[in-house]
Design an enzyme around this catalytic site. Structure first.
Site, PDB file in Angstrom:
ATOM      1  CG  HIS A   1      -5.232   5.437  -2.514  1.00 58.67           C
ATOM      2  ND1 HIS A   1      -6.233   5.001  -1.678  1.00 58.67           N
ATOM      3  CD2 HIS A   1      -4.129   4.743  -2.182  1.00 58.67           C
ATOM      4  CE1 HIS A   1      -5.743   4.085  -0.860  1.00 58.67           C
ATOM      5  NE2 HIS A   1      -4.467   3.922  -1.140  1.00 58.67           N
TER       6      HIS A   1
ATOM      7  CG  HIS B   1       6.636   0.613  -0.638  1.00 53.61           C
ATOM      8  ND1 HIS B   1       6.228   1.296  -1.759  1.00 53.61           N
ATOM      9  CD2 HIS B   1       5.583  -0.159  -0.255  1.00 53.61           C
ATOM     10  CE1 HIS B   1       4.990   0.959  -2.048  1.00 53.61           C
ATOM     11  NE2 HIS B   1       4.568   0.075  -1.157  1.00 53.61           N
TER      12      HIS B   1
ATOM     13  CG  ASP C   1      -2.939  -8.407   0.095  1.00 55.11           C
ATOM     14  OD1 ASP C   1      -3.881  -9.187   0.222  1.00 55.11           O
ATOM     15  OD2 ASP C   1      -2.931  -7.459  -0.709  1.00 55.11           O
TER      16      ASP C   1
END
Length: 424
Positions: free
Chosen positions: A17, A106, A365
């Site tokens: 970002h 993650h 996704d």
């Protein structure tokens, strides 16, 4: 680190970002025509928001060449490329729950352990946004390889979850023994693959089934993994640097550096372990126009002869002893289910003081393999480009020396055309 390659060096930058992402490419040969139009098609194939089974993040991923070219021709100097992040939403990650809890599986926790600080939004440097620079650089490498050697690189989806395009059987424990799979490798190209959007599995029935399968996980706020197969056609023989930079080792390194990858196999792969050597070995045969047709390329115009031999079969995946043999190079890459899902999962706070549940926010996704196809192609191109330049340097250095009278020691025929070979 963030640089890949030795002769064709690619350094990527950017987080999920931040304001922009991109790369610097150093070592591109001068004098090649190059504009954004050569790069954008692969960027578009990789970009988010392509379909209902990909992340809805709406990025156009328009690439801008910043340096290294003039009047559409490469100068041999570093090529800078930039893509603006236009639809970043760091606020999606600024809620109290995601601030307190690392996402299961993650990179949140491991990045914090490594650096002592991490990007507060998205996956930061671990995000697939980083792969934009790889794809842009790969497009440059591909253009050179196509012009110089006629190299064609095509990747496609071969499984989603437990749905396989070529399911393993007792007769064909590996696709490399399946005539249908081998025929596909000879004819597949990107135009054909992209006729089977959004999944990019070149089988109409399986593609529809996979699309529905992914959509079901999306609707449940869950995710699923899959595999991507890649074939490299017309790569020159002699690529790869024994002993630690064998070509399959470099390809494995490249592929396993892609976010979400969990496995790599080349040629017959794990299934090849289930057949005897008498079946698995690839016999050599003379190269002819039928089994190894000549291609009009820069190498052909320069008078570089094609190899005198090819192989009858190709269980090796085009690489033997870590060096390419001129046959098609093919491999498969496994991608895990995306870690960020909307399903509530048990986890613990960063400080370890409490346990709780995390239902992640953001746009992600449900399955990465449809968009991973151009990323796999790009990393394959970077490996082949780097090894091509290394081999060109070796050949040039050798060509300056006086020719040797004898370079090959041939074995004496014993009888019936069988040569006597001693083992180690």
């Amino acid at each position: 680190m963030s640089t890949f390659g030795e002769y064709f060096r690619v350094t990527t930058y950017g987080e999920s970002h931040c304001r922009s992402v991109g790369c610097i490419v150093d070592g591109c040969p001068p004098g090649m025509e190059l504009t954004e139009a050569d790069i954008q098609p692969q960027m578009t194939r990789r970009r988010p928001g392509q379909s209902a089974i990909t992340t809805p993040r709406n990025e156009k991923d328009r690439v801008m060449i910043q340096s290294g070219t003039e009047f559409g021709v490469t100068l041999g100097t570093p090529i800078g490329m930039l893509v603006m992040n236009e639809d970043q939403r760091p606020k999606d990650y600024g809620n109290s729950t995601m601030d307190k809890f690392p996402r299961p599986s993650h990179a949140d926790w491991t990045y914090l352990e490594k650096y002592g600080v991490k990007a507060s939004s998205g996956g930061g440097r671990s995000s697939a946004r980083e792969t934009i620079g790889r794809v842009a650089a790969g497009a440059i490498a591909e253009k050179y390889l196509k012009l110089a050697y006629g190299v064609e690189i095509t990747a496609f989806v071969t499984s989603v979850g437990n749905m396989h395009m070529f399911p393993p059987t007792a007769e064909h424990p590996t696709p490399s023994t399946n005539p249908e799979f081998l025929s596909l490798l000879q004819t597949i190209d990107r135009k054909t693959v992209d006729q089977f959007l959004p999944v990019r599995c070149p089988d109409e029935k399986k593609s529809r089934e996979m699309e529905d399968y992914i959509a079901d996980f999306r609707d449940k706020s869950d995710s699923i993994g899959g595999t991507v197969t890649c074939v490299i056609k017309n790569a020159p023989s002699g690529l790869g640097e024994p002993c630690f930079d064998k070509l399959e080792a470099l390809l494995a390194h490249a592929m396993l550096s892609i976010p979400a990858t969990k496995g790599f196999e080349i040629g017959s792969g794990f299934g090849g372990c289930e057949v005897p050597g008498s079946v698995h070995n690839d016999p050599f045969v003379p190269a002819t126009e039928d089994n190894a047709p000549a291609i009009e390329t820069g190498a052909a115009r320069a008078g570089i002869p094609r190899p005198k031999l090819t192989t009858k079969t190709n269980f090796s995946g085009g690489i033997q002893g870590g060096i390419s043999n001129g046959a098609p190079i093919y491999f498969r890459v496994a991608f895990k289910p995306p870690a960020t899902i909307g399903v509530a999962q048990k986890t613990a706070t960063y400080d370890g003081d409490a346990e709780g549940e995390l239902a992640a926010k953001g746009r992600h996704d449900p399955c990465v393999v449809p968009r991973a196809v151009p990323i796999v192609e790009a990393m394959a191109a970077l490996v082949i480009m780097d090894t091509v330049l290394a081999q060109q340097a070796r050949h040039t250095a050798k060509s300056l020396l006086p020719p040797l009278k004898q370079t090959i020691n041939t074995a004496k025929p014993v009888g019936n055309g069988v040569s006597e070979v001693s083992g180690a």
